[in-house]
Design an enzyme around this catalytic site. Structure first.
Site, short mmCIF file in Angstrom:
data_model
loop_
_atom_site.label_atom_id
_atom_site.label_comp_id
_atom_site.label_asym_id
_atom_site.label_seq_id
_atom_site.Cartn_x
_atom_site.Cartn_y
_atom_site.Cartn_z
N ASP A 64 2.05 -0.62 -8.78
CA ASP A 64 1.66 -2.04 -8.83
C ASP A 64 2.07 -2.63 -10.17
O ASP A 64 2.41 -1.89 -11.09
CB ASP A 64 0.17 -2.23 -8.50
CG ASP A 64 -0.77 -1.65 -9.55
OD1 ASP A 64 -0.35 -0.72 -10.28
OD2 ASP A 64 -1.91 -2.12 -9.65
N TYR A 66 2.37 -4.35 -13.93
CA TYR A 66 1.63 -4.23 -15.18
C TYR A 66 0.49 -5.26 -15.17
O TYR A 66 0.66 -6.38 -14.69
CB TYR A 66 2.53 -4.51 -16.37
CG TYR A 66 3.65 -3.49 -16.55
CD1 TYR A 66 3.36 -2.14 -16.76
CD2 TYR A 66 4.98 -3.88 -16.56
CE1 TYR A 66 4.38 -1.21 -16.95
CE2 TYR A 66 6.01 -2.96 -16.76
CZ TYR A 66 5.70 -1.63 -16.96
OH TYR A 66 6.71 -0.72 -17.14
N PHE A 77 8.61 -1.50 -13.57
CA PHE A 77 8.92 -0.91 -14.87
C PHE A 77 9.43 -1.91 -15.90
O PHE A 77 9.51 -1.60 -17.09
CB PHE A 77 9.92 0.25 -14.75
CG PHE A 77 9.38 1.44 -14.00
CD1 PHE A 77 8.42 2.26 -14.57
CD2 PHE A 77 9.81 1.73 -12.72
CE1 PHE A 77 7.89 3.34 -13.88
CE2 PHE A 77 9.29 2.81 -12.01
CZ PHE A 77 8.33 3.62 -12.60
N HIS A 186 6.79 11.40 -12.18
CA HIS A 186 6.74 10.03 -12.69
C HIS A 186 7.07 10.03 -14.20
O HIS A 186 6.71 10.97 -14.91
CB HIS A 186 5.33 9.46 -12.46
CG HIS A 186 5.26 7.98 -12.62
ND1 HIS A 186 5.09 7.37 -13.85
CD2 HIS A 186 5.35 6.98 -11.71
CE1 HIS A 186 5.07 6.06 -13.68
NE2 HIS A 186 5.23 5.79 -12.40
#
Length: 224
Positions: A64, A66, A77, A186
């Site tokens: 989701d 920031y 990202f 991740h």
């Protein structure tokens, strides 16, 4: 929410007619009216706006947006140019340096990737300020799953970079033999050392694209 008007619109048109989407739209509208939600409403669909369907070469899947002020702008990202680079992106830049020799830039603005065909898609497209995962389960997952299925149906080479378990849970939707699936932990500081560093996904993606006669991605983000 700004409308999707490029070549994503037609294949996604059935989603906009479904009951879940009507509920999702209502919920999101109420959330924006009730308090601070990210990204800005006109940026929600930026992953679709900036990377038309016919141009997708690579899909990078996030979770989701920031949730702090000024960060999110609709690309996973990525952050707006004047914002500190988040820890996961710091690690992505480190892997790019180790893998392809890219210089580490002074910003986290990834629009250059999106415009080259790197779709930076979160599975959930909105979030309440300072409340990570607060919009999970309101319908976004169904919508972004539809987008992933549309990509799976494309009769041309596409690379999927699936980092972490939530992204890798989508593998069951990806069965197109023309596509390349790359998996790694991740890039979060909590897990990057378990195999994200050294995964060489960026050079593998470019090699695959070149082998298929497709222009590779210039991954270097310039200083601003």
């Amino acid at each position: 929410m700004s409308e999707i008007t490029n070549d994503w619109a037609e294949p996604l048109s059935e989603e906009f007619k479904k009951p879940y989407y009507a509920n999702l739209y209502k919920t999101v509208k109420e959330e924006y009216q009730a308090g601070q939600v990210f990204p800005d409403a006109e940026d929600i669909f930026n992953a679709f706006h900036l990377t038309p369907l016919h141009n997708v070469k690579v899909l990078i899947l996030g979770q989701d947006p920031y949730h702090n002020v000024g960060q999110a702008h609709g690309l996973c990202f990525s952050v707006k140019p004047d914002v500190d680079i988040p820890p996961s992106l710091v690690n992505i830049y480190q892997e790019l340096k180790d893998d392809l020799g890219c210089e580490i830039p002074n910003n986290g603005f990834l629009e250059k990737w999106a415009k080259q065909g790197v779709m930076l898609l979160n599975t959930v497209l909105t979030v309440r300020a300072h409340q990570p995962n607060s919009h999970q389960g309101i319908g976004w997952e169904e919508f972004t799953n539809a987008a992933i299925r549309i990509l799976n149906e494309q009769d041309r080479p596409i690379v999927y970079m699936l980092w972490g378990k939530p992204a890798q849970s989508k593998i069951k939707m990806l069965n197109n033999p023309k596509h390349l699936i790359l998996k790694a932990p991740h890039p979060s500081p909590l897990s990057a050392y378990r195999g994200f560093f050294g995964c060489k996904h960026f050079s593998q993606a470019n090699e695959f694209l070149k082998q298929n006669g497709i222009e590779p991605i210039d991954w270097q983000i310039e200083n601003r």
